[in-house]
Design an enzyme around this catalytic site. Structure first.
Site, PDB file in Angstrom:
ATOM      1  N   SER A 153     -25.389  15.289 -33.965  1.00  0.00           N
ATOM      2  CA  SER A 153     -24.221  14.640 -33.366  1.00  0.00           C
ATOM      3  C   SER A 153     -23.021  14.732 -34.323  1.00  0.00           C
ATOM      4  O   SER A 153     -22.610  15.837 -34.664  1.00  0.00           O
ATOM      5  CB  SER A 153     -24.564  13.190 -33.005  1.00  0.00           C
ATOM      6  OG  SER A 153     -23.570  12.633 -32.170  1.00  0.00           O
ATOM      7  N   ASP A 229     -28.245  14.597 -22.008  1.00  0.00           N
ATOM      8  CA  ASP A 229     -27.524  13.807 -23.018  1.00  0.00           C
ATOM      9  C   ASP A 229     -26.263  13.210 -22.369  1.00  0.00           C
ATOM     10  O   ASP A 229     -25.389  13.945 -21.906  1.00  0.00           O
ATOM     11  CB  ASP A 229     -27.157  14.775 -24.158  1.00  0.00           C
ATOM     12  CG  ASP A 229     -26.454  14.105 -25.320  1.00  0.00           C
ATOM     13  OD1 ASP A 229     -25.793  13.067 -25.126  1.00  0.00           O
ATOM     14  OD2 ASP A 229     -26.565  14.658 -26.437  1.00  0.00           O
ATOM     15  N   HIS A 263     -29.805  12.104 -26.132  1.00  0.00           N
ATOM     16  CA  HIS A 263     -29.111  12.261 -27.413  1.00  0.00           C
ATOM     17  C   HIS A 263     -29.885  11.671 -28.600  1.00  0.00           C
ATOM     18  O   HIS A 263     -29.443  11.782 -29.737  1.00  0.00           O
ATOM     19  CB  HIS A 263     -27.737  11.578 -27.316  1.00  0.00           C
ATOM     20  CG  HIS A 263     -26.751  11.991 -28.377  1.00  0.00           C
ATOM     21  ND1 HIS A 263     -26.203  13.250 -28.441  1.00  0.00           N
ATOM     22  CD2 HIS A 263     -26.205  11.308 -29.418  1.00  0.00           C
ATOM     23  CE1 HIS A 263     -25.368  13.328 -29.467  1.00  0.00           C
ATOM     24  NE2 HIS A 263     -25.348  12.167 -30.087  1.00  0.00           N
TER      25      HIS A 263
END
Lengths: 285, 285
Positions: A153, A229, A263
């Site tokens: 991320s 996600d 995610h």
């Protein structure tokens, strides 16, 4: 530098898959604060120098998330890789607004060197990750000089831009669900606006899809992205812009959409083995 | 029962190693409170009924610790095992002193049915784990009737006594650093004193080393114990009493001391693969 090195102290240590999982703290020259980082030493490191993979974590994380949740040690022990996972921002300061948002300030250093007050005094994570930490690791751990970088991320963004800004420094590069075009995403625009100021021309130096478009050192990059996600849908990650840039520039990017994955760390843990195997292949060739 | 089953609701779900990691909540008949538990469904469970391994966690844990820290899903996906990990105590009550200690009350149900007020109204984790939860799992998940049980520390104690109190119910049993003789350890004496009262003759029903000495159903048991575990030194775990009882009773106990390992999840994650393989072997034979 030696004074700083002398500040290096062991916070914790535990045996793990025949090796050692450690957490260290030191006084960082880059951030002017104490910084912590995790180190996993595989069994092989008892007797020989090993390659190292740096892991950069995402928003809200500390050095602890990857260590405890990714299940990476098993693979590192099999492959003979040292893992180094730093914290995601300076700690211990109390700048105005620093602790008000989960996506900016503490826990959200975005791996840039801030140019704007008051952030520029401490938020120098680009220098920390690319220069200070590798020097510290080289001086104190049995590394063989070969290094890779990965992250998740915000840390996926960090891994990509750190590698692209320092061509040749990392022999292997990968990312999980990276913020691939931060100049175009709400998270990136907020952070870059504060850290780098309103002049958006300054932002390009930390945007993976823009850096990749200009890259002359064409280091292969592996990216995994969960297809379920929610931040993908929210246009925070924008891997499609990275892919378009790679296609345009004939850059060797492998972008995989993993069906059903979100995610979180269950996504990371499911594919960290493949990533580390991919790093090992390039680090040991 | 049907009313309670109707209360079953999905708290979270994420894809993990090709299967699904879920957290569920329901209104428990045993505890009279909401209870949460984690379920990992391996890819095989999409098309066939699978054996299930119950995991009981240690002091201070919730249903989340094992799910996020053990790295068990990778092995469960390979072996075709469903994993079920309940919380360690009732939640949402506010009994006198319930939240004052980390080793008693909330987060420390010790897998007993309390007989003493005020605990007896809610702290009925023995019934919950051995009867209610398996019935719920059987009714709602693709299990094939074969089940095993394992756990860590207080949960290792829970796994051993639950299996020994219900001969034949579990086809495979193991434990990590269990509180193996709670009638002889400070943790166990404190908890049993409160939950079961001052009459120590009532405590034997929940002490693994005493139950094992009397067992007629000689189910093989695998126990791993970190040799550098500080709670071992503090006489909280007492695996040597379990080993002595097994020797005396000719009980098939395999107790392994793992050099250098401490009491934490890095120890569990390092050996959970071997434990799950051992469970799978017996559950699939």
């Amino acid at each position: 530098m030696s004074e700083l090195h002398e500040s290096l102290s062991l916070v914790s240590e535990a045996r793990c898959f025949g090796g050692r999982q450690q957490t260290w703290q030191h006084a960082s020259e880059s951030t002017g604060t104490p910084m912590k980082f995790g180190v996993y030493l595989p069994p092989q490191a008892e007797t020989q120098a090993c390659p190292v993979v740096y892991w950069l974590s995402g928003l809200t994380c500390t050095e602890d998330n990857f260590i405890t949740k990714a299940g990476a040690q098993r693979y590192a022990a099999e492959l003979g890789l040292i893992l180094v996972a730093p914290d995601t921002s300076p700690r211990g300061t109390d700048l105005p607004g620093e602790h008000d948002s989960w996506d900016f300030g503490s826990g959200a250093g975005f791996y840039v060197d801030a140019t704007q007050a008051p952030w520029s005094a401490h938020y120098r994570m680009a220098s920390y990750v690319s220069r200070e930490l590798p020097a510290l690791v080289k001086a104190h751990f049995p590394v063989n000089g070969r290094q890779g970088i990965s992250g998740h991320s915000m840390g996926g963004h960090g891994a990509l831009v750190t590698a692209l800004r320092h061509p040749g420094q990392y022999a292997s590069v990968s990312a999980f669900a990276p913020i691939a075009a931060p100049t175009r995403s709400p998270w990136g625009q907020k952070a870059f606006g504060h850290y780098l100021g309103p002049d958006q021309s300054q932002w390009a130096a930390y945007d993976a899809h823009l850096l990749l478009a200009q890259a002359t050192h064409k280091q292969p990059i592996l990216v995994d992205q969960g297809a379920a996600d929610s931040f993908l849908e929210q246009q925070q990650l924008l891997p499609e812009l990275l892919e378009a840039a790679a296609r345009e520039a004939d850059y060797p990017l492998t972008l995989r959409y993993q069906p059903g994955y979100d995610h979180g760390y269950f996504f990371v843990s499911s594919f960290i083995g493949e990533h580390l195997a991919w790093h090992a292949q390039q680090l040991q060739s």
